[in-house]
Design a protein around this motif. Sequence first.
Motif, PDB file in Angstrom:
ATOM      1  N   ARG A 181     -10.962   4.634  -9.630  1.00 40.39           N
ATOM      2  CA  ARG A 181     -10.592   3.344  -9.842  1.00 40.39           C
ATOM      3  C   ARG A 181      -9.239   2.669  -7.921  1.00 40.39           C
ATOM      4  NH1 ARG A 181     -11.840  -1.184  -9.451  1.00 40.39           N
ATOM      5  NH2 ARG A 181     -10.885  -2.584 -10.809  1.00 40.39           N
ATOM      6  N   LYS A 182      -9.111   3.803  -7.806  1.00 43.59           N
ATOM      7  CA  LYS A 182      -8.213   3.544  -6.192  1.00 43.59           C
ATOM      8  C   LYS A 182      -8.504   2.537  -5.464  1.00 43.59           C
ATOM      9  CE  LYS A 182      -6.407   6.429  -2.855  1.00 43.59           C
ATOM     10  NZ  LYS A 182      -6.342   7.959  -2.079  1.00 43.59           N
ATOM     11  N   ALA A 203      -8.609   7.996 -10.841  1.00 43.32           N
ATOM     12  CA  ALA A 203      -9.322   8.622  -9.093  1.00 43.32           C
ATOM     13  C   ALA A 203      -9.971   7.247  -8.432  1.00 43.32           C
ATOM     14  CB  ALA A 203      -9.555   9.847  -8.685  1.00 43.32           C
ATOM     15  N   SER A 222      -0.419   8.893  -5.660  1.00 42.88           N
ATOM     16  CA  SER A 222      -1.056   9.757  -5.065  1.00 42.88           C
ATOM     17  C   SER A 222      -1.873  10.400  -5.578  1.00 42.88           C
ATOM     18  CB  SER A 222      -0.145  10.854  -4.357  1.00 42.88           C
ATOM     19  OG  SER A 222       0.194  11.363  -6.293  1.00 42.88           O
ATOM     20  N   ALA A 223      -2.833  10.821  -4.997  1.00 42.11           N
ATOM     21  CA  ALA A 223      -3.832  11.191  -5.910  1.00 42.11           C
ATOM     22  C   ALA A 223      -3.864  12.346  -7.196  1.00 42.11           C
ATOM     23  CB  ALA A 223      -4.765  12.364  -4.457  1.00 42.11           C
ATOM     24  N   ASP A 269      -5.464   9.968   3.673  1.00 40.80           N
ATOM     25  CA  ASP A 269      -6.113   8.978   2.105  1.00 40.80           C
ATOM     26  C   ASP A 269      -4.447   9.449   0.822  1.00 40.80           C
ATOM     27  OD1 ASP A 269      -7.595   7.418   0.730  1.00 40.80           O
ATOM     28  OD2 ASP A 269      -8.407   9.082  -0.156  1.00 40.80           O
ATOM     29  N   GLU A 270      -3.390   9.183   1.235  1.00 39.30           N
ATOM     30  CA  GLU A 270      -2.542   9.621   1.068  1.00 39.30           C
ATOM     31  C   GLU A 270      -0.842   8.396   1.102  1.00 39.30           C
ATOM     32  OE1 GLU A 270      -1.831  11.046  -2.272  1.00 39.30           O
ATOM     33  OE2 GLU A 270      -3.056  12.837  -2.418  1.00 39.30           O
ATOM     34  N   ASN A 319     -15.836  -1.632  -6.480  1.00 35.19           N
ATOM     35  CA  ASN A 319     -14.580  -0.891  -6.286  1.00 35.19           C
ATOM     36  C   ASN A 319     -13.779  -2.227  -5.919  1.00 35.19           C
ATOM     37  OD1 ASN A 319     -12.342   0.768  -7.841  1.00 35.19           O
ATOM     38  ND2 ASN A 319     -11.254   0.613  -5.410  1.00 35.19           N
ATOM     39  N   THR A 350      -2.968   1.637  -9.969  1.00 34.11           N
ATOM     40  CA  THR A 350      -3.553   2.704  -9.254  1.00 34.11           C
ATOM     41  C   THR A 350      -1.662   2.330  -8.728  1.00 34.11           C
ATOM     42  OG1 THR A 350      -5.100   1.631  -7.563  1.00 34.11           O
ATOM     43  CG2 THR A 350      -5.935   3.178 -10.034  1.00 34.11           C
ATOM     44  N   LEU A 368      -3.397   9.622 -10.053  1.00 38.19           N
ATOM     45  CA  LEU A 368      -4.457   9.142  -9.439  1.00 38.19           C
ATOM     46  C   LEU A 368      -5.063   9.952 -10.569  1.00 38.19           C
ATOM     47  CD1 LEU A 368      -5.261   7.149  -6.703  1.00 38.19           C
ATOM     48  CD2 LEU A 368      -4.987   6.231  -8.743  1.00 38.19           C
ATOM     49  N   ASP A 372       0.498  -0.916   0.228  1.00 38.84           N
ATOM     50  CA  ASP A 372      -0.298  -0.056   0.327  1.00 38.84           C
ATOM     51  C   ASP A 372       1.122   1.809   0.086  1.00 38.84           C
ATOM     52  OD1 ASP A 372      -2.518  -1.165  -0.384  1.00 38.84           O
ATOM     53  OD2 ASP A 372      -3.073  -0.994   2.069  1.00 38.84           O
ATOM     54  N   HIS A 390       0.595   3.331  -3.080  1.00 37.25           N
ATOM     55  CA  HIS A 390      -0.065   3.750  -3.907  1.00 37.25           C
ATOM     56  C   HIS A 390       0.040   5.034  -4.807  1.00 37.25           C
ATOM     57  CE1 HIS A 390      -4.133   2.052  -2.835  1.00 37.25           C
ATOM     58  NE2 HIS A 390      -3.706   1.926  -1.963  1.00 37.25           N
TER      59      HIS A 390
END
Length: 224
Positions: A78-79, A76, A66-67, A115-116, A190, A84, A70, A61, A64
């Motif tokens: 389909r995060k 975004a 970043s926003a 969330d990052e 998702n 992603t 995405l 994770d 991931h």
Amino acid sequence: MNEDTLITLALGLLRGPGSNARAILGLAGPPGAGKSTLARYLVAEVERREGPGSAAYLPLDGFHLSAAQLERLGLAHRKGAPATFDAHGYVALLRRVAADRFQPIYVPDFDRRLDEPVAARHVVLPQARLVVTEGNYLAAAEHPWPDARRLMRELWYVDADDSLREERLVERHRAGGRDEATARQWVTGNDHPNGEYVKAGRSLCTRTVPGTGLPQTPDGRSVL
């Protein structure tokens, strides 16, 4: 299979032929199966028996996107899907973990409150003999995931009932700020398709283990 058995299996990776090399144990499984909970538990228990720094945690994770990335890619919505993640970056770090026993190796994580992804939250110390890495896609057939698997001593599939996973995921998303309806919509639209994709790789794993009954915080972390 209880937690004591899982600890014994993990400790067994430090014994026998090849035990002088650093062992990497992978945990694959669908979202909400309990991978991070089990990984953290195994690291803590190995350290308790073998000494501080003897085990380390490396979550997929942390890779991931970043926003901002995405949004740039139009992903975004389909995060959490395979596209992603920085899969090649993950494999590169895993290669370094397997080869470098002389320097601390810093490992990113994902902060559910922000969330990052966040840099350098974890560290693999030179004395670490076991590294437990976990993530949804470690058993995926597509490139570059087979490259990652070749670096692992074993890869376990963490299994949990779909209804239990769904409730864990709804709780996780609500803890992240979504309301009940939005959280359930995200799980259905998702997390569910991502989980079905993950299940296809089960046969590539060394063994199947249960998602543990260890208590979790709402963000999915274990309470040790």
